[in-house]
Design an enzyme around this catalytic site. Structure first.
Site, PDB file in Angstrom:
ATOM      1  N   ILE A   1       0.856  -1.183   0.000  1.00 59.07           N
ATOM      2  CA  ILE A   1       0.000   0.000   0.000  1.00 59.07           C
ATOM      3  C   ILE A   1       0.892   1.233   0.000  1.00 59.07           C
ATOM      4  O   ILE A   1       1.705   1.434   0.904  1.00 59.07           O
ATOM      5  CB  ILE A   1      -0.925   0.021   1.238  1.00 59.07           C
ATOM      6  CG1 ILE A   1      -1.619  -1.329   1.428  1.00 59.07           C
ATOM      7  CG2 ILE A   1      -1.945   1.155   1.119  1.00 59.07           C
ATOM      8  CD1 ILE A   1      -2.429  -1.803   0.242  1.00 59.07           C
TER       9      ILE A   1
ATOM     10  N   GLU B   1      -3.525   1.977  -2.369  1.00 60.20           N
ATOM     11  CA  GLU B   1      -2.995   3.334  -2.203  1.00 60.20           C
ATOM     12  C   GLU B   1      -3.750   4.108  -1.127  1.00 60.20           C
ATOM     13  O   GLU B   1      -4.842   3.738  -0.717  1.00 60.20           O
ATOM     14  CB  GLU B   1      -3.083   4.101  -3.526  1.00 60.20           C
ATOM     15  CG  GLU B   1      -4.383   3.956  -4.296  1.00 60.20           C
ATOM     16  CD  GLU B   1      -5.625   4.416  -3.590  1.00 60.20           C
ATOM     17  OE1 GLU B   1      -5.593   5.517  -2.989  1.00 60.20           O
ATOM     18  OE2 GLU B   1      -6.644   3.701  -3.625  1.00 60.20           O
TER      19      GLU B   1
ATOM     20  N   GLY C   1     -10.569   2.244  -1.276  1.00 57.36           N
ATOM     21  CA  GLY C   1      -9.147   2.251  -1.608  1.00 57.36           C
ATOM     22  C   GLY C   1      -8.381   1.418  -0.597  1.00 57.36           C
ATOM     23  O   GLY C   1      -8.908   0.442  -0.056  1.00 57.36           O
ATOM     24  N   GLU C   2      -7.120   1.802  -0.347  1.00 62.89           N
ATOM     25  CA  GLU C   2      -6.260   1.113   0.625  1.00 62.89           C
ATOM     26  C   GLU C   2      -5.931  -0.321   0.222  1.00 62.89           C
ATOM     27  O   GLU C   2      -5.357  -1.064   1.013  1.00 62.89           O
ATOM     28  CB  GLU C   2      -6.904   1.057   2.024  1.00 62.89           C
ATOM     29  CG  GLU C   2      -7.239   2.371   2.651  1.00 62.89           C
ATOM     30  CD  GLU C   2      -7.887   2.218   4.028  1.00 62.89           C
ATOM     31  OE1 GLU C   2      -7.924   1.069   4.563  1.00 62.89           O
ATOM     32  OE2 GLU C   2      -8.373   3.213   4.576  1.00 62.89           O
ATOM     33  N   GLY C   3      -6.336  -0.762  -0.961  1.00 65.29           N
ATOM     34  CA  GLY C   3      -6.169  -2.169  -1.306  1.00 65.29           C
ATOM     35  C   GLY C   3      -7.246  -3.049  -0.710  1.00 65.29           C
ATOM     36  O   GLY C   3      -7.150  -4.284  -0.766  1.00 65.29           O
TER      37      GLY C   3
END
Length: 338
Positions: free
Chosen positions: A70, A162, A304-306
């Site tokens: 990340i 991300e 987000g954040e994976g």
């Protein structure tokens, strides 16, 4: 370790992509045909297992070591009010990642992934893409190499994600630059923008395309001018993974937008990638259609954040468990299909 010494070496790495191992693909397909089930009865789980076999170069691929990388970066364009959250939230969320309190911490623990958080110069936002390039050549290379350094050939699967307040704006600019259309076709509400914020976002993307579009003559320049550090890092990680033959599970809109310039330069680039999910961001649907990728999940996620990729990793693990753990007809003394 994969490293890009200059834009030319990055372009060369993108042009010279390894392919999946044909004997491993054949062996995995042959095994699928012998497992104690009707042919095709496990649907996409069978396809996933064969896909993984080709990149891992083994008949029975594994998901023992999953790496979730990340990347975090800040964006100059965020000062234009293109996000519902202020730029300082990026660093605050990175601290939350390290403390174990974010969604990605819980979801990577659930799927058995090792979590790597790579913060990229959070005290130095990129240039505001509406009036200047996001990065210098050196800064873009550093971001690409930070991504490449996060990928190891010891990993069975890499998840990319991300964190970066305002990063749906450069993501929309990248998508529009590669695939065409207006800013309005690609911008979305991101973290929850109101109508005025959405208009500011579209204005920033329109200005960025007008300023940089004529000079985006390849993946490197497109990422340098319109992207961001965490976006370039994801691109570098995905390219390094290809050369290490490590399959990649993509997350949402920003992650996929990072892939778009590379796909524009080499239409074979995404062959080692699976789309983990389709997010609630409208631009993500369009990107996946243009990528020709069918996402594993549709859960309405937009964090987000994976996070979507981490949930999808459970599907990959299930596919490999069935592929590697089931008995064949011969082993089980079960009559096969006539």
């Amino acid at each position: 370790m994969i490293r890009f010494e200059d834009p030319a070496s990055f372009a060369q790495a993108l042009a010279e992509l390894p392919e999946p191992d044909a004997p491993a693909l054949d062996a995995a397909r042959a095994r699928q045909a012998e497992l104690t089930k009707p042919a095709g009865s496990l649907g996409r789980l069978e396809d996933i297992a064969v896909f993984m076999a080709g990149w891992q170069r083994r008949e029975r691929p594994r998901a023992d070591r999953i790496c979730a990388a990340i990347f975090a970066g800040n964006h100059g364009v965020a000062t234009r009010g293109v996000s519902a959250y202020p730029p300082e939230v990026t660093a605050q969320m990175v601290a939350n990642f390290h403390a174990g309190g974010a969604a990605i911490n819980a979801l990577t623990a659930a799927c058995g992934a090792e979590l790597a958080i790579v913060a990229l110069d959070l005290d130095r936002p990129t240039g505001d893409i509406s009036c200047r390039p996001a990065m210098s050549e050196a800064e873009c290379l550093a971001a690409l190499n930070a991504g490449a350094a996060a990928v190891s050939d010891e990993s069975d699967l890499v998840l990319l994600g991300e964190m970066g307040i305002g990063n749906t704006t450069p993501a929309a600019a990248l998508a529009a630059q590669v695939f065409g259309g207006s800013a309005q076709d690609w911008v979305g509400r991101g973290t929850g923008l109101d109508e005025a914020g959405l208009a500011r976002k579209a204005e920033a993307v329109t200005a960025a395309l007008a300023l940089h579009g004529p000079y985006c003559n390849g993946a490197f320049e497109t990422l340098r001018r319109l992207g961001g550090r965490e976006i370039a890092a994801m691109a570098g990680a995905a390219l390094a993974a290809r050369h290490l033959r490590v399959p990649v599970l993509l997350d949402g809109f920003i992650t996929c937008a990072a892939m778009a310039p590379l796909l524009a330069d080499n239409p074979r680039f995404l062959a080692h990638c699976l789309a983990g999910h389709c997010s609630a961001e409208a631009g993500h649907v369009r990107l996946l259609e243009r990528f020709g990728l069918d996402p594993l999940l549709h859960l309405g996620m937009r964090l987000g954040e994976g996070s979507g990729a981490a949930v999808a990793a459970q599907i990959v693990r299930s596919a490999l468990a069935a592929h590697g753990g089931m008995a064949t007809f011969a082993e089980a003394a079960v009559a096969g299909a006539a």
